[in-house]
Design a protein around this motif. Structure first.
Motif, PDB file in Angstrom:
ATOM      1  N   ARG A 113       0.818  -1.215   0.000  1.00  0.00           N
ATOM      2  CA  ARG A 113       0.000   0.000   0.000  1.00  0.00           C
ATOM      3  C   ARG A 113       0.851   1.264   0.000  1.00  0.00           C
ATOM      4  O   ARG A 113       0.357   2.359  -0.180  1.00  0.00           O
ATOM      5  CB  ARG A 113      -0.940   0.008   1.210  1.00  0.00           C
ATOM      6  N   ARG A 114       2.178   1.093   0.206  1.00  0.00           N
ATOM      7  CA  ARG A 114       3.040   2.265   0.310  1.00  0.00           C
ATOM      8  C   ARG A 114       3.975   2.470  -0.872  1.00  0.00           C
ATOM      9  O   ARG A 114       4.461   3.585  -1.078  1.00  0.00           O
ATOM     10  CB  ARG A 114       3.865   2.174   1.609  1.00  0.00           C
ATOM     11  N   GLY A 115       4.195   1.413  -1.630  1.00  0.00           N
ATOM     12  CA  GLY A 115       5.124   1.602  -2.740  1.00  0.00           C
ATOM     13  C   GLY A 115       5.339   0.317  -3.502  1.00  0.00           C
ATOM     14  O   GLY A 115       4.706  -0.707  -3.219  1.00  0.00           O
ATOM     15  N   GLU A 116       6.242   0.369  -4.468  1.00  0.00           N
ATOM     16  CA  GLU A 116       6.510  -0.831  -5.240  1.00  0.00           C
ATOM     17  C   GLU A 116       7.985  -0.863  -5.643  1.00  0.00           C
ATOM     18  O   GLU A 116       8.645   0.176  -5.736  1.00  0.00           O
ATOM     19  CB  GLU A 116       5.626  -0.877  -6.492  1.00  0.00           C
ATOM     20  N   VAL A 117       8.482  -2.062  -5.860  1.00  0.00           N
ATOM     21  CA  VAL A 117       9.841  -2.222  -6.393  1.00  0.00           C
ATOM     22  C   VAL A 117       9.809  -3.324  -7.441  1.00  0.00           C
ATOM     23  O   VAL A 117       8.965  -4.219  -7.401  1.00  0.00           O
ATOM     24  CB  VAL A 117      10.873  -2.602  -5.299  1.00  0.00           C
ATOM     25  N   GLU A 118      10.740  -3.223  -8.369  1.00  0.00           N
ATOM     26  CA  GLU A 118      10.950  -4.322  -9.316  1.00  0.00           C
ATOM     27  C   GLU A 118      12.222  -5.023  -8.917  1.00  0.00           C
ATOM     28  O   GLU A 118      13.243  -4.369  -8.653  1.00  0.00           O
ATOM     29  CB  GLU A 118      11.096  -3.765 -10.730  1.00  0.00           C
ATOM     30  N   ILE A 119      12.203  -6.326  -8.904  1.00  0.00           N
ATOM     31  CA  ILE A 119      13.299  -7.036  -8.243  1.00  0.00           C
ATOM     32  C   ILE A 119      13.382  -8.463  -8.763  1.00  0.00           C
ATOM     33  O   ILE A 119      12.391  -9.022  -9.235  1.00  0.00           O
ATOM     34  CB  ILE A 119      13.040  -6.992  -6.702  1.00  0.00           C
TER      35      ILE A 119
ATOM     36  N   LEU B 271       8.395  -0.245   0.796  1.00  0.00           N
ATOM     37  CA  LEU B 271       7.231  -1.121   0.950  1.00  0.00           C
ATOM     38  C   LEU B 271       6.742  -1.234   2.388  1.00  0.00           C
ATOM     39  O   LEU B 271       5.590  -1.546   2.639  1.00  0.00           O
ATOM     40  CB  LEU B 271       7.594  -2.533   0.455  1.00  0.00           C
ATOM     41  N   THR B 272       7.653  -1.018   3.356  1.00  0.00           N
ATOM     42  CA  THR B 272       7.354  -1.397   4.743  1.00  0.00           C
ATOM     43  C   THR B 272       6.352  -0.457   5.397  1.00  0.00           C
ATOM     44  O   THR B 272       6.106   0.654   4.947  1.00  0.00           O
ATOM     45  CB  THR B 272       8.645  -1.415   5.579  1.00  0.00           C
ATOM     46  N   ASN B 273       5.830  -0.954   6.505  1.00  0.00           N
ATOM     47  CA  ASN B 273       4.768  -0.277   7.234  1.00  0.00           C
ATOM     48  C   ASN B 273       5.378   0.471   8.423  1.00  0.00           C
ATOM     49  O   ASN B 273       6.145  -0.099   9.190  1.00  0.00           O
ATOM     50  CB  ASN B 273       3.782  -1.348   7.728  1.00  0.00           C
ATOM     51  N   ALA B 274       5.006   1.732   8.580  1.00  0.00           N
ATOM     52  CA  ALA B 274       5.592   2.532   9.658  1.00  0.00           C
ATOM     53  C   ALA B 274       4.846   2.383  10.978  1.00  0.00           C
ATOM     54  O   ALA B 274       5.151   3.089  11.939  1.00  0.00           O
ATOM     55  CB  ALA B 274       5.645   3.999   9.245  1.00  0.00           C
ATOM     56  N   ALA B 275       3.905   1.459  11.057  1.00  0.00           N
ATOM     57  CA  ALA B 275       3.174   1.281  12.321  1.00  0.00           C
ATOM     58  C   ALA B 275       4.156   0.903  13.426  1.00  0.00           C
ATOM     59  O   ALA B 275       5.094   0.146  13.201  1.00  0.00           O
ATOM     60  CB  ALA B 275       2.127   0.188  12.169  1.00  0.00           C
TER      61      ALA B 275
END
Lengths: 570, 929
Positions: free
Chosen positions: B863-869, B896-900
């Motif tokens: 929900r926060r971003g995307e990467v190609e890998i 990608l990670t969640n800041a919660a």
């Protein structure tokens, strides 16, 4: 989607000078092949839970099923046993009966013909057979040389697959290979019932019933003068004492790795009266209150492995031994495993590297426990000694030597074979008992104790052949009582080279003097007149500084040839 | 050690030997070093007696004996110097010499083999040469030239017994015997993890660091000088020796190779980073001049890290420091002290951490100072402080020597603490039960007696179920609890609902297995628990740690040999930086800022008015920037533009700052957002102390000068402080350390001078001649009551659970070769060569389902971003989960990670968020929002 990169489409540039390398699609190193993994899992299914000490047995299962050990199967086996790949590989490559085939390598031919090129067979023309076979072998046959197969009385010997046969010729082997006669014929040995009928297992049952204490039996064995007949000649009763001094659990290991070139007496007894051996083994196990007994049988005796498994099954069914008490373990082609600590390592599923002493195996042996190690023939005599009494055994020697001896006599003789003669018999007497020299051959010299015992000239033909004594003073030993007789047709230099090549092949590689010493000795011995000074220095260091008897005794042929057959090497 | 001694005669003199001593050791003690090749006189190396270079004569024995393996017995007469034994030894050397490369082609002209050959006058061999094996240069770090191999098997023992990496074997037989990697594979294609222990052990140069061998295979281990220090990577704190040579052309000193030194945490061992990962300091990308941002350019990840001059201009130190300090001062003076914040570094020294937090607290005037501990073990520390009153480990990891049961949960030490892992694997081989609790299979699985791959994030359910078993079956240690713990009754009641049967479905581990493992732990004579970020990096990280602490307390498995609680600390100095006060709620030594007593103490010590309110933590600071509450920052050696969760958000915050001062050795992703960049020193370029995960304070020494105009970090911090009017007069790190001792009772009896002479002292240290305590809290815990507190924990779900749109669980973390955000390691030749590209690790089942194959590229979206890998097939990753390391800017995992956050430790949930994986280049599916 929130896309705050703050870089407005700028593709981030990685730090560093790299960028040429490609990432790994898999973790480091060889990956498990799912097909091989499944095959190995299925193969080992009946053997769960897997045991570390069974590695060599599992390798045999794979080798026997596919004819070789593929890298895929080895990796799967390592994974199943939770062992490092290197640990499995080093064991698999140590033993000559395993063929490791890596990715992209060609698998060995379907049928392997192993031609014995140890001394008796070499004298009987092994090299010509190897050459002729090799030149005409069909695609599904490979021809390799192998060390002594314990068929020296019927030299030349060879194996087609697991089928070990004597008196071979190129024609015979070709036909066998064509017919895929790769399984051994079973010998006609005395049955369990017949042995019982003649009173077999009576002594064992009596001891178990409390007829004597182990201490009493020890005294009987000492009185009989029974010594370790694998070659060390250590008093058997004394061994029991040492092992009993350690706390349990204790183990019994039977050394059936009869690999000393020229020796075939154990095979003889196993092929004829296996139950007398088994009873002797169980008496020894009783004597040290062993938690389990292991029989380490050389892979060159597949018929013996089979008959032992069959007959032990009968003992289990007959209530003579609990199921699973006796373990038969198959060697895999390594002379060094006849050395007792190397044998123990091999039973533990490792490379056959002799251990340092102290501690002795009687103190720290199999699985780190006190262990009694006996040769086949040594225990073979035990029921009879108990039955007939110690004097019966002791009195069979001559001139102060105690007991009978099973001499394996081969070479240039009319009727080679196992000769049961008094301890202290001489080679001249043994030649007589074997019908004299073969036609056209004049006695020139002999090996008094297989490959390791040195080489003596005919002039020393009246030396009593027993442990220690005059033989030891000549720098020789009787060992396993393997006598190879050579004639005026034989070069002692060639014989010594043959023996050193054998040691080079069979050195475990652990210690420098033996690993490098044998290899350098062969090179020196093959090039022109011998550099006796250098060979002298080398042999002294090998004898002084090798870890085990192999390296310590390997120089004996060199030294004795330089002493007694100077003309052959200068 | 029984201490019994025997007497025997050695070379005509009566000598004594203690139990376990060999003839070789006694001879050495008595002044005679008997030649030796296969015997390595170092901890962890078993004598093998195979080379036969150390033969001696024992009177009455038929053959000679190897003195390295042979123990003397009472009355034995040993001759080491007679002709027979020295002839044998010399012949051994001559035999081996026959197959060695020619002297002038030696792979190591300093090898101990050649030294012994010289000492014994063996120059050439009279024996014919055997064929030589071919070189293997397949590995970027090590050159393998087996023509020099003498089969001494030290490399095998190094690999299998010391490091237990289990790659090297001795295969084949007799003269064909050969050192092999796995199945006789090229080293570079094998499972080798490049710890280099074999290279360090090799006595001939057959195995050498590739950097000191030329293309023809000629090499040398010579060094112009040696400097002892500490490895700058992980929290293990390995002692090292830099071998330094002067470059003949440039006259510049450089680190030619590094070797492990005998520190208490490593006993000469190192991993690939600590041995082969030092060339980052000579990277052409090093910052060597102060830089000031050019006007009018947008802030962002919009430049080449090798070329700062597109966005920055070079400046003098005077100018740069003025601009840096004035920017901070303006904000402080116009918007108030709380408009500033600082991130210090756990990679710098204790002294530098101390000065940094002091600068923020005194110079900025607030407690807005934090560092990466927030991202790694903040929750562990929160739980430890709450329950046992101390945030540090109760026992060093080497305590496993005395453990029967070793529990490792949520940690992957073979990747993240490789040298600590060697001790765990050794203990397992010795017979200790190794119990691993981890959703992901780890390399230590092979050595584990129990491997419980529980469901991601289900720690509390599993641990509560274990404790339920211990309570229900009465396996707890009543006596210990009575004397040392509180809260047991409440916990007992709480645990009633957590039977293994009830938790089975939640944690995915069969009830029987939970029972077995619980019993093993409770009933062990000595059991110890290690945990890593699999435990801490959750929104319930503090609860996870509380459970572990309760488990240890109820079983009395702490405070004794072989027992304890050990969160494996990440950075080389995260322990020391935390101790020194780089934490917003506490002054040095964890003195709470809200405690008036502490405030008074530090106001007096620092002669300043201090903020009585706790400051903001890492993620909170980012939020505060977005809220406009923080406008300026000083960041030293941290890289939040890569390491923060939801890093787009963090990068946007950095871009929003009015004034950002970054002090670093490279143009990090964070430095790209800076207004002023101050070029700093790398670890080998300065003196200072560091504290490892074992609480061992160790001395790091300067080996080289910093390049160009780069300056030592503590000097730069002082310069800034003085421009903020603080009037600091520290002359050296030793000065700073002296002040720290006034602030930190934990440093009692530890002095700079002691560390110079002894290299290491652990804290707490009861006396000036004591090496420091290994095991602590045997009598009482440093809590008000002296008791350890058991705090019940409820099962809570992760913040973001998988659903139809984002069906995978994403965890992030590290890999062996790359440190943190990759700033150092990606600039190291070897580390980059071994691990050059980001990957997502996935189970084959998921890869197949996705319709791709290992090596293909995929798109990972949250929900926060995307990467190609690229996909790496790794079946240790459970089905339904994926793992991405966070060191790679090209596919930054933290996009990608969640800041919660965990409510207590304020640590983000790096180990759990929901993700989607698709083949790269496929159409974006529109999420049903």
């Amino acid at each position: 989607m929130n896309k705050h990169t703050g870089s407005d489409g700028f593709k981030p540039i990685r730090p560093g000078r790299g960028g040429k390398g490609k990432g790994r699609a898999f973790p480091k190193g060889r990956q498990l092949d799912p097909v091989a993994d499944q095959e190995v899992t299925t193969l080992l299914d009946a053997h769960q839970p897997l045991q570390r000490d069974m590695l060599i047995e599992y390798l045999h299962l794979v080798q026997d099923k596919w004819g070789y050990l593929s890298a895929g199967h080895l990796a799967a086996l390592a994974n199943a046993m939770r062992l490092p790949m290197a640990e499995v590989y080093e064991v698999a490559t140590f033993y000559h009966h395993f063929d490791v085939v890596k990715e992209g390598e060609v698998a060995p031919a379907e049928i392997t013909i192993r031609v014995c090129d140890s001394l008796s067979c070499e004298m009987a023309g092994a090299q010509d057979i190897i050459k002729a076979l090799g030149a005409n072998a069909p695609d599904n046959v490979r021809v390799v040389h192998g060390p002594c197969m314990g068929l020296c009385d019927v030299a030349p010997a060879a194996a087609v697959g697991h089928n070990y046969v004597g008196n071979v010729s190129v024609e015979k082997l070709t036909i066998m290979a064509r017919d895929k006669a790769v399984s051994p014929d079973m010998p006609a040995y005395q049955s369990f019932e017949d042995y019982k009928a003649e009173g077999g297992y009576k002594q064992l049952q009596a001891l178990r019933g409390g007829s004597q204490t182990p201490e009493q039996v020890i005294d009987t064995l000492l009185e009989a003068g029974l010594k370790g007949l694998g070659g060390a000649g250590f008093p058997s009763g004394q061994k029991w004492k040492f092992v009993r001094a350690g706390s349990g659990p204790r183990y019994l290991c039977i050394n059936g790795d009869e690999g000393e070139p020229g020796t075939f007496k154990d095979r003889h007894y196993l092929h004829t009266r296996p139950h007398q051996f088994l009873e002797g083994m169980l008496i020894a196990a009783w004597g040290v209150d062993a938690s389990a007994a292991y029989i380490y049988m050389r892979d060159e005796y597949p018929a013996v492995v089979q008959l032992l498994k069959d007959e032990i099954g009968k003992l289990e069914a007959g209530g003579i031994v609990p199921a699973g008490y006796v373990h038969v373990r198959r060697g895999a082609g390594a002379y060094i495993c006849g050395e007792e600590s190397a044998m123990i390592e091999s039973i533990e599923g490792k490379r056959g590297l002799p251990r340092h002493r102290p501690p002795y195996v009687a103190q720290v042996g199999l699985f780190g426990r006190p262990t009694l190690v006996h040769n086949i023939e040594t225990v073979y005599w035990m029921p009879q000694i108990l039955e007939e009494g110690p004097d019966w055994f002791a009195s069979q020697g001559k001139d102060g030597h105690k007991g009978p001896r099973s001499y394996s006599v081969s070479g240039r003789l009319k009727n080679p074979g196992v000769v049961l003669a008094p301890a202290g018999a001489t080679v001249n007497e043994l030649i007589g008992m074997c019908g004299g020299m073969a036609d056209g051959h004049t006695f020139k010299g002999y090996l008094p104790g297989g490959a390791s015992g040195g080489i003596l000239p005919a002039s020393k033909g009246d030396v009593p052949l027993d442990f220690g004594g005059e033989l030891a003073e000549l720098g020789c030993f009787v060992g396993s009582h393997a006598i190879v007789v050579m004639s005026d047709k034989d070069s002692m230099r060639d014989a010594a080279v043959n023996l050193l090549k054998f040691f080079e092949d069979e050195s475990c590689g652990q210690c420098t003097p033996c690993r490098v010493g044998c290899e350098k000795a062969v090179k020196l011995m093959q090039s022109g007149p011998w550099d006796e000074a250098l060979l002298g220095e080398l042999t002294t260091a090998m004898a002084d500084a090798s870890i085990c008897g192999l390296g310590q005794a390997a120089p004996n042929p060199i030294r004795t040839v330089m002493t007694h057959f100077k003309e052959d090497v200068s | 050690m029984s201490g019994s001694t025997i007497k025997f005669t050695l070379d005509g003199r009566e000598v004594e030997a203690t139990d376990g001593e060999t003839i070789w050791q006694v001879a050495k003690r008595e002044g005679t070093t008997i030649p030796h090749l296969c015997w390595k006189d170092a901890p962890g190396y078993r004598a093998d007696g195979n080379c036969r270079a150390c033969m001696v004569e024992i009177e009455g024995e038929r053959v000679l004996a190897a003195s390295c393996v042979r123990a003397p017995s009472e009355g034995m007469v040993v001759n080491s110097q007679n002709e027979r034994s020295s002839n044998a030894r010399k012949m051994v050397i001559e035999l081996l010499m026959a197959d060695q490369p020619e002297r002038e082609d030696a792979h190591d002209d300093q090898s101990s083999f050649l030294k012994w050959a010289d000492a014994m006058d063996v120059d050439v061999s009279r024996f014919p040469r055997d064929t030589s094996p071919k070189p293997d240069i397949s590995h970027p770090a090590m050159a393998v030239n087996l023509d020099a191999c003498i089969h001494c098997n030290l490399c095998v023992r190094a690999c299998r017994e010391v490091q237990v990496n289990d790659v090297i074997g001795m295969a084949f037989r007799g003269p064909h015997e050969k050192v092999v990697f796995d199945f006789d594979d090229p080293m570079g294609a094998s499972t080798c993890v490049a710890c280099g222990e074999c290279v360090q052990a090799c006595p001939t140069g057959a195995l050498m660091p590739a950097t000191i061998v030329d293309e023809e295979g000629r090499g040398s281990r010579k060094a112009d000088r040696q400097v002892d220090s500490i490895c700058p990577y992980c929290g293990v704190g390995c002692q090292i020796t830099y071998n330094i040579r002067k470059d003949e052309k440039t006259g510049q000193d450089h680190i030619a190779f590094v070797e492990g030194k005998g520190g208490p945490a490593n006993e000469n061992r190192l991993c690939v980073k600590g041995r082969f990962g030092f060339d980052y300091i000579t990277s052409p990308e090093r910052l060597t001049k102060p830089l000031i941002r050019k006007e009018g350019l947008p802030k962002g990840l919009n430049m080449d890290p090798a070329d700062p001059l597109t966005h920055f201009r070079e400046a003098s130190w005077e100018e740069a420091l003025d601009v840096a300090a004035n920017g901070l001062k303006n904000i402080r003076d116009t918007k108030g002290p709380k408009a500033l914040a600082g991130f210090g570094s756990a990679k710098c020294s204790n002294e530098e951490a101390y000065l940094f937090q002091k600068l923020v607290r005194v110079g900025f005037g607030s407690n807005n100072v934090d560092h990466c501990t927030r991202l790694c073990h903040a929750s562990s520390v929160a739980a430890l402080m709450e329950t046992i009153g101390s945030g540090a480990v109760t026992a060093p990891f080497t305590a496993v020597r005395d453990s029967d049961v070793i529990v490792v949960i949520g940690a992957n030490p073979t990747e993240n603490h490789p040298v600590a892992a060697t001790y765990f694997k050794q203990a397992a081989k010795r017979g200790a039960e190794l119990i691993i609790l981890d959703p992901r299979g780890t390399a230590m699985k092979r050595y584990a007696s129990h491997m419980l791959q529980f469901k991601n994030g289900a720690d509390v359910s599993l641990l509560n179920a274990m404790m339920n078993v211990i309570v229900e079956e009465g396996l707890y240690d009543e006596q210990y609890i009575q004397a040392h713990a509180e809260g047991f009754d409440k916990l007992k009641d709480h645990l009633a609902d957590y039977s293994p049967e009830a938790m089975e479905a939640i944690c995915g581990i069969a009830a029987d297995e939970i029972r077995t493992v619980a019993r093993k732990y409770a009933q062990a004579n000595a059991a110890i628990i290690f945990w890593g970020m699999g435990v801490s990096q959750h929104t319930h990280g503090t609860d996870n740690a509380r459970c572990l602490i309760s488990l240890a307390l109820m079983c009395g498995q702490t405070g004794r040999a072989g027992t304890g609680l050990h969160p494996l600390r990440g950075q080389n100095n995260v322990q020391g930086a935390s101790d020194a006060g780089l934490i917003p709620m506490v002054f040095p030594d964890y003195s709470a800022v809200v405690d008036e007593k502490n405030l008074t103490k530090f106001e007096k010590l620092w002669d300043a008015k201090l903020d009585p309110e706790p400051g903001l933590t890492v993620v909170e600071i980012v939020h505060a920037i977005h809220d406009g509450a923080i406008n300026g920052m000083y960041i030293l050696g941290e890289n939040p533009a890569m390491s923060d969760p939801d890093v787009n958000h963090a990068r946007a915050a950095l871009a929003k700052l009015d004034h950002l001062v970054v002090q670093d050795i490279f143009l990090t992703e964070t430095a790209m957002f800076a207004d002023v960049i101050l070029p700093a020193s790398a670890w080998p370029e300065k003196n200072g102390t560091v504290s490892n995960t074992n609480r061992q304070v160790q001395m790091g020494r300067k080996a080289l000068e910093a390049p160009g105009e780069a300056r030592e970090d503590w000097v730069i911090t002082c310069d800034l402080a003085n421009r903020l009017g603080l009037g600091w007069t520290y002359d050296s790190p030793a000065d700073v350390f002296a002040e720290m001792k006034l602030a930190m009772p934990s440093l009692d009896n530890i002095t700079w001078d002691r560390l110079i002479t002894e290299d290491v002292v652990a804290y707490p240290c009861p006396a000036p001649d004591h090496p420091g305590e290994d095991i602590v809290f045997s009598d009482r815990f440093p809590t008000a009551s002296g008791l350890g507190k058991m705090v019940p924990a409820k099962v809570l779900p992760p913040d973001e659970t998988p659903d139809a749109d984002y069906p995978f669980i994403l965890s992030t973390g590290r890999q062996l070769e790359h440190w943190h955000t990759g700033a150092m390691t990606r600039r190291s030749f070897v580390l980059d060569a071994v691990n050059p590209e980001p990957v997502v690790q996935m189970n084959v089942a998921d890869i197949t389902k996705l319709g791709v194959k290992a090596g293909d590229r995929v798109r990972v979206t949250t929900r926060r971003g995307e990467v190609e890998i690229m996909v790496r097939q790794d079946d240790q990753v459970p089905v339904g989960a994926i793992f991405i390391p966070f060191a790679f800017v090209e596919a930054a995992a933290n996009l990608l990670t969640n800041a919660a956050l965990d409510p207590y430790g304020k640590i983000p949930e790096f180990k759990f968020c929901a993700a989607k994986v698709e083949p790269a280049g496929s159409e974006h599916k529109v999420a049903a929002e």
